[in-house]
Scaffold this active site. Sequence first.
Site, PDB file in Angstrom:
ATOM      1  N   HIS A 286     -24.109 -76.918  25.281  1.00 10.45           N
ATOM      2  CA  HIS A 286     -22.705 -77.241  25.013  1.00 10.45           C
ATOM      3  C   HIS A 286     -22.261 -76.790  23.627  1.00 10.45           C
ATOM      4  O   HIS A 286     -21.079 -76.903  23.281  1.00 10.45           O
ATOM      5  CB  HIS A 286     -22.506 -78.755  25.168  1.00 10.45           C
ATOM      6  N   HIS A 517      -9.248 -80.510  23.285  1.00  9.92           N
ATOM      7  CA  HIS A 517     -10.626 -80.217  23.648  1.00  9.92           C
ATOM      8  C   HIS A 517     -11.521 -80.407  22.432  1.00  9.92           C
ATOM      9  O   HIS A 517     -12.743 -80.377  22.528  1.00  9.92           O
ATOM     10  CB  HIS A 517     -10.756 -78.792  24.186  1.00  9.92           C
TER      11      HIS A 517
END
Length: 629
Positions: A286, A517
């Site tokens: 990630h 985000h």
Amino acid sequence: MDKRKNAQQKAPCRYGKLCFRLNPVHFDEYSHAHLDEILSKGCDENGEYSIPDDIIAGREKIAEQLKVLSEQKKLETKNPPAKVQKCNDDEKLKVDQSLPSTSSNTSITQSNLQKKQDMKDFFKERAEKFKTKDPKEMQAPESTKKAQQINEKKTMSDETLEKLMEQYVPVRLPRGRMAEKLRKAAPYNMFLTTVTSSPQTHHEPLSITFQELLDPSLGDLESSVQFNFVVDIGWLLAHYTFAKLRHLPLTIFYGSDEEGIADINKKIPNVTSIKVNVTTPFGLHHTKMMLFFYQDKSMRVVVSTANLYDDDWNNRVQGLWISDRLPPLAEGIPHSNNGESVTGFREDFIRYLMTYNLPKLQPIIAQIRSTDFSSVNVFFVASAPGTHQELGNKGIQFGHLRVARLLSENSAPIDDKCPIMIQASSIGNLGPNPQSYLLGEIANSFKKDSAPVGIRRVPPVKVVYPSLNNVLDSHDGIMGGGCLPFASSSYEKELWLKDYLYQWRAFSRHRNKAMPHIKSYCRYSDRGLYWFLLTSANISKSAWGTINKSNKISTSFRINSYEAGVLFFPRVIINKDRFPMNEAQQKDDNIPLFKLPYDSNILQYSVDDVPYTADYLKSYLIQRGLMTK
């Protein structure tokens, strides 16, 4: 007005005749006059359309698009758009009753999101809209031969380049100014991405586009490395082409299997892609990070929250920390204790990269060892998959326990009434009650400071996460929730979470309608900001780790995912206990304000508010025939 209601109200695709999209979602949102014109003329007896030879995107691509668009038009007649109304009294968008409800008294209809893995599956399914079959198709060829030429820097004229950028890049800023912008951003060097639909952000001193990261004023680039989760290889290479850097070595470490990236080296020899396989359950690669190496042997590190595809750099809020240009160490001087940052950034960074155990990283690590990091004033905070043990007197080097250690060593004492602020784009399974994880491990680590150890209360915890109304009122409406993969199956197991949730509000940064985000953690009061953490890590056990409580001998700590972030301390950066956040706190004009990505006067969820979950968007797409159950 919802631009997706019907074809007449669709906004024109900004790529124009350059459009390379094949997914129906794109055609549902945007109109394409050149395709509509071809469709209007109908097919011949063989079922083929009359496509001009000089069509800019290539005949084969246009044929594929026409097939998708033709099917899409059929679906539009069979599946009318979901009703979206605007309420005059509160100016908030509301989706009709066909979308699922998420309240404590209503059961959410579940399809394939019953399991944890489904959140990851949904993210991958959504990412399909950003794929292209061949990265070369992202150029503007008139023929296959022309497409191959355009991939080469030497055959791309400045005029052609500018025309391509005008159609492809929504926010274009003058070249040659990024180094000065970065200099003026000191000592924090933190930026937010521009928001396409918010013109006020386009020229803010602390707003940035992807093109600016490749700006020639930052140095003569020799090679670069990208670490990320989702990479649209065509989008990324198009940006390198626009910067006239397509011919340089580029290495990509990625997590999600996007079309075209695995074998990109066969098509473009100077580009190497390496899949980072995570063997731990529910783990992801990630991390979002960039390394730029320059011809004078200097380098630069960028820690980001954005994936490498169009939407993440369009109408979303993303954060980036950009290092100064880091010079090479003088030859003949030992590297072990020379050129290290006061924060130990280089050592922590190398330790993180070593956890990949990939041969391709070894020369990169060697170059980092030979670089002077003494100008870096932030701490590197990362997570790496595996079970971690304490490292001598340094403790655990990853996850929330690493944050706890740094806070206890560098944060000024903080009153226990001062809340822990958590802001994220997704939330994992946190347990049946607040104490299970949020007020347990997470709060116990993030409450630390340098005050003498004693009896301390757990501070209030406030979680900034978009409500359904936040998303519906965003620049992209319900589609704005595409970056928020929080699953309703998780929320149903932790309905207690609503008591800790706060709206997304960013009026001060002109980003109230851009969905976040970005991920950030901090503590602040009316006296100022005590510390700030920018990271790729959402609120989850996979990202931050969990303590193995059955191990009574030593601390054993389990992490599932790769994550990376940077931690800012005023005592290190400005030699003060707090960063000033507004003029009232700014006692010294020489110390710039530290601007949060959201408004400091946050607003708690009302009784009627519900958190946005991925099921809303999934239901919307299923209704319109754009996604299967």
